[in-house]
Design a protein around this motif. Structure first.
Motif, short mmCIF file in Angstrom:
data_model
loop_
_atom_site.label_atom_id
_atom_site.label_comp_id
_atom_site.label_asym_id
_atom_site.label_seq_id
_atom_site.Cartn_x
_atom_site.Cartn_y
_atom_site.Cartn_z
N ARG A 27 0.83 -1.20 0.00
CA ARG A 27 0.00 0.00 0.00
C ARG A 27 0.87 1.25 0.00
N GLN A 28 0.56 2.15 -0.91
CA GLN A 28 1.36 3.37 -1.00
C GLN A 28 0.86 4.40 0.01
N PHE A 29 1.77 5.16 0.58
CA PHE A 29 1.38 6.35 1.33
C PHE A 29 2.42 7.44 1.06
N PRO A 75 -3.76 9.41 -5.45
CA PRO A 75 -4.63 10.20 -4.58
C PRO A 75 -4.87 9.58 -3.21
N HIS A 76 -5.16 8.28 -3.15
CA HIS A 76 -5.49 7.69 -1.86
C HIS A 76 -4.26 7.56 -0.96
N ARG A 133 -3.50 8.06 3.40
CA ARG A 133 -2.73 7.14 4.22
C ARG A 133 -1.50 7.82 4.82
N GLY A 134 -0.84 8.64 4.00
CA GLY A 134 0.36 9.33 4.47
C GLY A 134 0.08 10.29 5.61
N LEU A 135 -1.02 11.03 5.50
CA LEU A 135 -1.40 11.96 6.57
C LEU A 135 -1.66 11.20 7.86
N GLY A 136 -2.46 10.13 7.76
CA GLY A 136 -2.77 9.34 8.95
C GLY A 136 -1.52 8.71 9.55
#
Length: 376
Positions: free
Chosen positions: A128-130, A321-322, A326-329
């Protein structure tokens, strides 16, 4: 075996939508009913829009195979986790199993291996990318500089495009919204894109049609709010119902004009003459035709272009985009602000947040164990 009946009068010829409602009525647990409703309504909309199927007896193995393939595409594009995609399919399979038990179908088409072979493999969260902080800062800096450059020497079209793109990146990077909440999803008639009616910069919030298929408010930090204000002032929407991120795709804009003016009683000849009398952007504004919103696929194309221009490379890919959400979280959670991460991402419970970032919890546990063992 069911007795043969006239398809026109058989219950199996009932609409998929009506049978879904019957199925949901039998689910006692409120949260389960809510989860099933969201997925099944989305599936019914996809089935109707992409295959023209509206009745239960028209659903085939190939329709289920195509749906499984669509879920795989969403996983590949970063819009769904593989585990979530498989859960969605399981909900559809369970519904069709209910239809078999209720003697509305002879067999469950979703159980066929021809269909399930198309489901994405679930390898956990490894791939999963973040967006990492360095990547987020790099793309934000790039769109800021690009907007400033356009303002000093660009055409009106270039300025509007640069400000739109800056607002798009800032909203994704800082607000925790999902792509499907702010861009149009062609397979879902209720996801038509964020409009200016949904943006409240004074309250630092945007109203989005959430994953729960209910409207929710997402937080809007000052930097994202300022970018949206600049974008709105420059594009000057004729109406607050217009999309925040209109598409620049000419054919889509032309179709919107044809559909709207046709609905007003214009003949094809009158529409053609009007479209040839001025640039399409002028026609849209003067005739007050709401332009179509940028789609989720269109947003991915924008991010690919911007990442290529900025030289931001993510293992040969682009910032999806998604991955921004994930990165912010991930950053909030890793900084010790689990409750803030839950609020920013609009998770229903803190347990969901803990589960989403279990890798961080495991790493922190390992550090604590190391400290204890070293003391011994």
């Amino acid at each position: 075996m069911r007795e043969e009946s006239d398809p026109a009068t058989s219950e199996s010829a009932a609409s998929v939508e009506s049978v879904i409602e019957r199925y949901l009525d039998g689910i006692e647990a409120g949260n389960s009913r809510k989860n099933y409703r969201s997925v099944l309504i989305g599936w019914e909309a996809w089935l109707r829009e992409q295959t023209d199927v509206t009745t239960l007896n028209a659903v085939t193995v190939m329709h289920c195979r195509r749906y499984a393939r669509r879920l795989k595409e969403l996983v590949r594009d970063g819009d769904l986790r593989a585990s979530t995609a498989n859960t969605y399919y399981a909900y559809v399979r369970a519904f069709l199993g209910f239809c078999v038990a209720d003697e509305l179908l002879d067999t469950n088409p979703a159980k066929s291996t021809r269909a399930t072979d198309e489901l994405p493999e679930d390898h956990g969260d490894r791939d999963r990318q973040f967006w990492k902080r360095k990547q987020r800062n790099a793309i934000l800096t790039h769109v800021d500089r690009r907007a400033a450059k356009a303002r000093t020497g660009g055409s009106e079209r270039e300025i509007r495009r640069a400000l739109r793109d800056r607002a798009l990146v800032a909203l994704l990077a800082l607000s925790g919204v999902r792509g499907g909440e702010v861009f149009a999803a062609p397979a879902d008639e209720r996801r038509t894109g964020l409009t200016w009616n949904d943006v409240d910069t004074d309250a630092n919030a945007v109203r989005v049609f959430g994953k729960s298929r209910e409207y929710e408010y997402a937080q809007l930090p000052e930097r994202a709010s300022a970018a949206l204000v600049d974008h709105r002032e420059r594009c000057d929407p004729a109406d607050a119902s217009w999309p925040v991120f209109p598409t620049g795709h000419g054919p889509s804009r032309r179709r919107a004009v044809e559909a709207e003016l046709g609905a007003r009683g214009w003949s094809d000849e009158e529409v053609d003459e009007r479209c040839e009398s001025a640039p399409l952007s002028t026609v849209i504004r003067e005739e007050r035709v709401a332009p179509p919103s940028l789609t989720t696929n269109g947003a991915r194309s924008v991010m690919k272009r911007l990442c290529a221009d900025a030289g931001v490379d993510v293992r040969g890919e682009y910032l999806k985009p998604h991955g921004a959400r994930r990165g912010l979280g991930h950053e909030l959670y890793a900084s010790g602000h689990a409750e803030l991460a839950q609020s920013a991402l609009r998770h229903v419970s803190i347990e969901t947040t803990h589960e989403s970032y279990s890798d961080i919890r495991a790493a922190e546990t390992a550090r604590q164990v190391d400290r204890v063992l070293k003391r011994d």
